[in-house]
Motif scaffolding. Structure first.
Motif, PDB file in Angstrom:
ATOM      1  N   ASN A 272       0.770  -1.239   0.000  1.00 17.35           N
ATOM      2  CA  ASN A 272       0.000   0.000   0.000  1.00 17.35           C
ATOM      3  C   ASN A 272       0.804   1.293   0.000  1.00 17.35           C
ATOM      4  O   ASN A 272       0.335   2.310  -0.450  1.00 17.35           O
ATOM      5  CB  ASN A 272      -0.982   0.007   1.152  1.00 17.35           C
ATOM      6  CG  ASN A 272      -2.178  -0.856   0.835  1.00 17.35           C
ATOM      7  OD1 ASN A 272      -2.611  -0.904  -0.317  1.00 17.35           O
ATOM      8  ND2 ASN A 272      -2.674  -1.557   1.806  1.00 17.35           N
TER       9      ASN A 272
ATOM     10  N   CYS B  33       1.489   3.543   2.292  1.00 19.53           N
ATOM     11  CA  CYS B  33       1.065   4.723   3.054  1.00 19.53           C
ATOM     12  C   CYS B  33       2.346   5.504   3.346  1.00 19.53           C
ATOM     13  O   CYS B  33       3.363   4.910   3.714  1.00 19.53           O
ATOM     14  CB  CYS B  33       0.383   4.305   4.352  1.00 19.53           C
ATOM     15  SG  CYS B  33      -1.077   3.300   4.046  1.00 19.53           S
TER      16      CYS B  33
ATOM     17  N   CYS C 259       4.589   4.989   6.566  1.00 19.32           N
ATOM     18  CA  CYS C 259       4.729   3.640   7.113  1.00 19.32           C
ATOM     19  C   CYS C 259       5.967   2.885   6.622  1.00 19.32           C
ATOM     20  O   CYS C 259       6.261   2.864   5.426  1.00 19.32           O
ATOM     21  CB  CYS C 259       3.474   2.848   6.756  1.00 19.32           C
ATOM     22  SG  CYS C 259       3.442   1.212   7.486  1.00 19.32           S
TER      23      CYS C 259
ATOM     24  N   ASN D 126      -3.447  -6.008   5.508  1.00 15.32           N
ATOM     25  CA  ASN D 126      -4.641  -5.520   4.829  1.00 15.32           C
ATOM     26  C   ASN D 126      -5.412  -6.750   4.375  1.00 15.32           C
ATOM     27  O   ASN D 126      -5.303  -7.168   3.227  1.00 15.32           O
ATOM     28  CB  ASN D 126      -4.205  -4.636   3.651  1.00 15.32           C
ATOM     29  CG  ASN D 126      -5.369  -4.210   2.787  1.00 15.32           C
ATOM     30  OD1 ASN D 126      -6.523  -4.545   3.056  1.00 15.32           O
ATOM     31  ND2 ASN D 126      -5.076  -3.484   1.735  1.00 15.32           N
TER      32      ASN D 126
ATOM     33  N   HIS E  56      -8.871  -2.659   5.724  1.00 16.90           N
ATOM     34  CA  HIS E  56      -8.459  -1.381   5.129  1.00 16.90           C
ATOM     35  C   HIS E  56      -9.671  -0.681   4.516  1.00 16.90           C
ATOM     36  O   HIS E  56     -10.385  -1.275   3.713  1.00 16.90           O
ATOM     37  CB  HIS E  56      -7.386  -1.613   4.066  1.00 16.90           C
ATOM     38  CG  HIS E  56      -6.633  -0.359   3.720  1.00 16.90           C
ATOM     39  ND1 HIS E  56      -7.241   0.753   3.197  1.00 16.90           N
ATOM     40  CD2 HIS E  56      -5.328  -0.042   3.848  1.00 16.90           C
ATOM     41  CE1 HIS E  56      -6.342   1.711   3.007  1.00 16.90           C
ATOM     42  NE2 HIS E  56      -5.171   1.244   3.405  1.00 16.90           N
TER      43      HIS E  56
ATOM     44  N   LYS F 255     -10.066   1.302   2.161  1.00 15.62           N
ATOM     45  CA  LYS F 255     -10.199   1.392   0.700  1.00 15.62           C
ATOM     46  C   LYS F 255     -10.661   0.053   0.124  1.00 15.62           C
ATOM     47  O   LYS F 255     -11.216   0.013  -0.954  1.00 15.62           O
ATOM     48  CB  LYS F 255      -8.875   1.829   0.060  1.00 15.62           C
ATOM     49  CG  LYS F 255      -7.844   0.736  -0.161  1.00 15.62           C
ATOM     50  CD  LYS F 255      -6.630   1.276  -0.924  1.00 15.62           C
ATOM     51  CE  LYS F 255      -5.398   0.420  -0.709  1.00 15.62           C
ATOM     52  NZ  LYS F 255      -5.432  -0.882  -1.359  1.00 15.62           N
TER      53      LYS F 255
ATOM     54  N   GLN G 129      -6.743   6.889  10.502  1.00 18.68           N
ATOM     55  CA  GLN G 129      -5.499   7.700  10.512  1.00 18.68           C
ATOM     56  C   GLN G 129      -5.777   9.197  10.620  1.00 18.68           C
ATOM     57  O   GLN G 129      -5.220   9.875  11.462  1.00 18.68           O
ATOM     58  CB  GLN G 129      -4.585   7.415   9.303  1.00 18.68           C
ATOM     59  CG  GLN G 129      -4.377   5.952   8.937  1.00 18.68           C
ATOM     60  CD  GLN G 129      -3.723   5.092  10.002  1.00 18.68           C
ATOM     61  OE1 GLN G 129      -3.358   5.572  11.061  1.00 18.68           O
ATOM     62  NE2 GLN G 129      -3.594   3.803   9.740  1.00 18.68           N
TER      63      GLN G 129
ATOM     64  N   LEU H 234      -5.277  12.773   4.370  1.00 18.89           N
ATOM     65  CA  LEU H 234      -5.351  11.380   3.905  1.00 18.89           C
ATOM     66  C   LEU H 234      -4.637  11.222   2.569  1.00 18.89           C
ATOM     67  O   LEU H 234      -3.966  10.222   2.318  1.00 18.89           O
ATOM     68  CB  LEU H 234      -6.811  10.934   3.777  1.00 18.89           C
ATOM     69  CG  LEU H 234      -7.538  10.683   5.098  1.00 18.89           C
ATOM     70  CD1 LEU H 234      -9.042  10.515   4.862  1.00 18.89           C
ATOM     71  CD2 LEU H 234      -6.979   9.463   5.823  1.00 18.89           C
TER      72      LEU H 234
ATOM     73  N   MET I 290      -1.027  11.253   3.125  1.00 17.39           N
ATOM     74  CA  MET I 290      -0.672   9.962   3.728  1.00 17.39           C
ATOM     75  C   MET I 290      -0.707   8.822   2.711  1.00 17.39           C
ATOM     76  O   MET I 290      -0.317   7.701   3.023  1.00 17.39           O
ATOM     77  CB  MET I 290      -1.646   9.621   4.867  1.00 17.39           C
ATOM     78  CG  MET I 290      -1.468  10.442   6.123  1.00 17.39           C
ATOM     79  SD  MET I 290      -2.758   9.956   7.319  1.00 17.39           S
ATOM     80  CE  MET I 290      -2.062  10.648   8.833  1.00 17.39           C
ATOM     81  N   ASN I 291      -1.232   9.127   1.525  1.00 25.28           N
ATOM     82  CA  ASN I 291      -1.397   8.117   0.480  1.00 25.28           C
ATOM     83  C   ASN I 291      -2.308   6.975   0.919  1.00 25.28           C
ATOM     84  O   ASN I 291      -2.051   5.802   0.614  1.00 25.28           O
ATOM     85  CB  ASN I 291      -0.027   7.570   0.055  1.00 25.28           C
ATOM     86  CG  ASN I 291      -0.081   6.951  -1.321  1.00 25.28           C
ATOM     87  OD1 ASN I 291      -0.951   7.286  -2.129  1.00 25.28           O
ATOM     88  ND2 ASN I 291       0.823   6.018  -1.601  1.00 25.28           N
ATOM     89  N   ARG I 292      -3.363   7.322   1.635  1.00 26.24           N
ATOM     90  CA  ARG I 292      -4.284   6.277   2.098  1.00 26.24           C
ATOM     91  C   ARG I 292      -5.285   5.898   0.998  1.00 26.24           C
ATOM     92  O   ARG I 292      -6.014   4.912   1.128  1.00 26.24           O
ATOM     93  CB  ARG I 292      -5.040   6.739   3.350  1.00 26.24           C
ATOM     94  CG  ARG I 292      -4.164   6.814   4.591  1.00 26.24           C
ATOM     95  CD  ARG I 292      -3.779   5.446   5.130  1.00 26.24           C
ATOM     96  NE  ARG I 292      -4.897   4.751   5.739  1.00 26.24           N
ATOM     97  CZ  ARG I 292      -4.801   3.529   6.274  1.00 26.24           C
ATOM     98  NH1 ARG I 292      -3.652   2.873   6.270  1.00 26.24           N
ATOM     99  NH2 ARG I 292      -5.849   2.954   6.814  1.00 26.24           N
TER     100      ARG I 292
ATOM    101  N   TYR J 266     -14.606   7.045   3.645  1.00 22.22           N
ATOM    102  CA  TYR J 266     -14.504   6.348   4.940  1.00 22.22           C
ATOM    103  C   TYR J 266     -15.878   6.336   5.625  1.00 22.22           C
ATOM    104  O   TYR J 266     -16.328   5.306   6.133  1.00 22.22           O
ATOM    105  CB  TYR J 266     -13.450   7.013   5.834  1.00 22.22           C
ATOM    106  CG  TYR J 266     -13.197   6.240   7.121  1.00 22.22           C
ATOM    107  CD1 TYR J 266     -12.222   5.249   7.187  1.00 22.22           C
ATOM    108  CD2 TYR J 266     -13.960   6.488   8.264  1.00 22.22           C
ATOM    109  CE1 TYR J 266     -12.010   4.517   8.359  1.00 22.22           C
ATOM    110  CE2 TYR J 266     -13.758   5.763   9.428  1.00 22.22           C
ATOM    111  CZ  TYR J 266     -12.777   4.780   9.471  1.00 22.22           C
ATOM    112  OH  TYR J 266     -12.578   4.063  10.630  1.00 22.22           O
TER     113      TYR J 266
END
Ligand code: SAH
Ligand code: SF4
Ligand code: F3S
Length: 468
Positions: free
Chosen positions: A186, A188, A191, A229, A266, A268, A293, A300, A303-305, A312
């Motif tokens: 992912n 993020c 991370c 995930n 997750h 997404k 997060q 977000l 954060m590349n979520r 969400y």
């Protein structure tokens, strides 16, 4: 740092816990001590490591002073996770001084992140082994016995240790972790996991089911399926394609008395299909850990979520619609790069929207090599990160309290895990929604059985009641 600790599955800040293994037949006369830090995957990996070394005749000990091989399975997720490990290594130094033949090994995420640098920085370390190289441990120990220091931090695209049946360490014989995938794709931006654990790969679905069935046959009554995930679980052979919803169903069908938990979901990727599967089977727990997060779309995005605030909320609405009463917990990071006061307030308002049952809350900790470390300045001053964290923690405490109160007067099906910490006149166990429940021991009920408990009172983290 403020942090509420509720269960083992998501608490990456756990202090090292020594793991003890049953004595085995092939005894080679050497003793292994292994201590784990970090998330449930690390604890699960330590069981794989113990299994690999048990095959070679190592016995385990819970006293590192008596050990011939001392392993520390490490976490890199935040800076203080690493500081803790460095301090612990200092404590091993005394034991090694007394017993120079002792092999000291660093395993896990810090090993993968720092690689051979560890050997330069920590003179007492003999062997550094990344999470995909545990099969090589017996060779690496041989190399150290021959007077070399050894490193294997190769990451793999295939390794899932599917064929290794983990030795259950320090087990209560009732709940067990079962790893269903490894790595994460992912990225993020905050991370380190994609760097320390490598590419995502899913384990053979049949091997997952076989392991769970074997656990059930040996008296276990709860499995927690683990992945960074889980919703992106994907495995196929010539005949079938298995996604996470399918896998959940396969495990749930083993037996109605086998409880199924899973972590981490997750936002997404969690599908309605997964939610309908949870709703369909009584033995799949109504509890979802869905890390948000941040509650702000711009943050977000940094954060590349790959989801927005609205996305969400839509997933939360779907959970509420498809699984009414489902418990939801989350992870929150405060003071991520460039986060404004208004954006932080959106995290607070998201918390008001969801009213999480529980949350793990952290101040942003910049990790070397991550996208955020490369691209963005860690520009929120520590005191501000701290104030924001305190606000988030205070809000969560209020919400946890509301969620606990809601359970008063209800009857919860509890899997009895053992005696309560405080008294052997009380049992403890978890409800379907993952709340800890304490109640007086009653004749005819044993650990590993289910009990219907009427909830009468609660403390901040525990429900108290009686069997009815
Ligand atoms: N795979 C899980 C998270 C694993 S790490 C997921 O995607 O949700 C567990 C939690 O640690 C994360 O959810 C995040 O809240 C926190 N975390 C990870 N990196 C962090 C960092 N650099 N600083 C602070 N918290 C971090
Ligand atoms: Fe880290 Fe994101 Fe992967 Fe979770 S999903 S392990 S936070 S990169
Ligand atoms: Fe820590 Fe590695 Fe888990 S960094 S949180 S032990 S995957």
């Amino acid at each position: 740092m403020d942090l509420l600790i509720q269960d083992k599955t998501h608490d990456e800040s756990r202090q090292g816990e020594a793991l003890l293994l049953e004595p085995n037949q092939k005894n080679n006369g050497r003793k292994l001590y292994i201590e784990s830090y970090g998330c449930a995957m690390n604890f699960s990996d330590s069981e794989i490591v113990a299994s690999i070394l048990a095959e070679k005749g190592f016995e385990t000990t819970n006293d590192f002073n008596n050990a011939d091989v001392v392993f520390i399975n490490t976490c890199s997720i935040r800076e203080n996770a690493e500081v803790r490990v460095r301090n612990r290594l200092k404590e091993f130094a005394g034991a090694k001084f007394k017993n120079p033949g002792m092999v000291v090994g660093v395993l896990g995420c810090m090993a993968e992140r720092l690689k051979a640098k560890f050997l330069e920085e920590e003179k007492l370390v003999d062997v550094v082994v990344g999470p995909d190289a545990y099969r090589d441990l017996p060779n690496l120990i041989d190399q150290v016995d021959d007077g070399q220091r050894a490193v294997n931090v190769l990451l793999s695209r295939e390794e899932t240790y599917a064929d290794i049946s983990p030795v259950r360490l320090n087990s209560n014989g009732i709940n067990a972790f079962v790893s269903i995938m490894r790595g994460c794709d992912n990225m993020c931006s905050f991370c380190v996991v994609p760097f320390t654990r490598g590419r995502e790969r899913s384990r053979d679905a049949y091997s997952v089911v076989a392991e769970c069935r074997d656990l059930f046959d040996r008296g276990y009554r709860e499995v927690t399926l683990l992945g960074q995930n889980v919703d992106s679980y994907k495995w196929s052979n010539d005949e079938i394609n298995v996604n996470f919803a399918n896998l959940l169903e396969m495990v749930a069908l083993i037996d109605p008395d086998l409880r199924v938990r899973f972590s981490t979901s997750h936002p997404k990727d969690i599908t309605d299909e997964v939610l309908y599967t949870i709703a369909k089977y009584d033995n799949i727990c109504n509890y979802i850990h869905l890390p948000v997060q941040s509650g702000n779309t711009r943050v977000l995005d940094l954060m590349n979520r790959t989801y927005t605030r609205e996305w969400y909320m839509n997933r939360i609405d779907a959970i509420r619609r498809i699984i009414p009463g489902c418990a939801i917990s989350t992870d929150v990071i405060t003071g991520f790069c460039t986060e404004t006061e208004e954006e932080h307030n959106e995290t607070l308002s998201m918390m008001d929207y969801v009213k999480y049952d529980f949350a793990y809350m952290f101040m942003y900790s910049e990790r070397p090599g991550t996208l955020a470390a490369k691209r963005y300045a860690d520009d929120i001053p520590e005191p501000i990160k701290h104030i924001r964290l305190k606000q988030v923690v205070a809000k969560q405490q209020a919400h946890s309290h509301i969620r606990m109160q809601e359970q008063l007067g209800k009857i919860e099906r509890v899997l009895i895990e053992g005696y309560s910490k405080k008294s052997d006149k009380d049992y403890c166990g978890r409800s379907d929604k993952n709340a800890m429940v304490v109640f007086p021991v009653e004749e005819g009920y044993k650990p590993g059985q289910y009990a219907n408990v009427l909830v009468e009172r609660c403390t901040t983290a525990t429900l108290i009641g009686k069997i009815i």
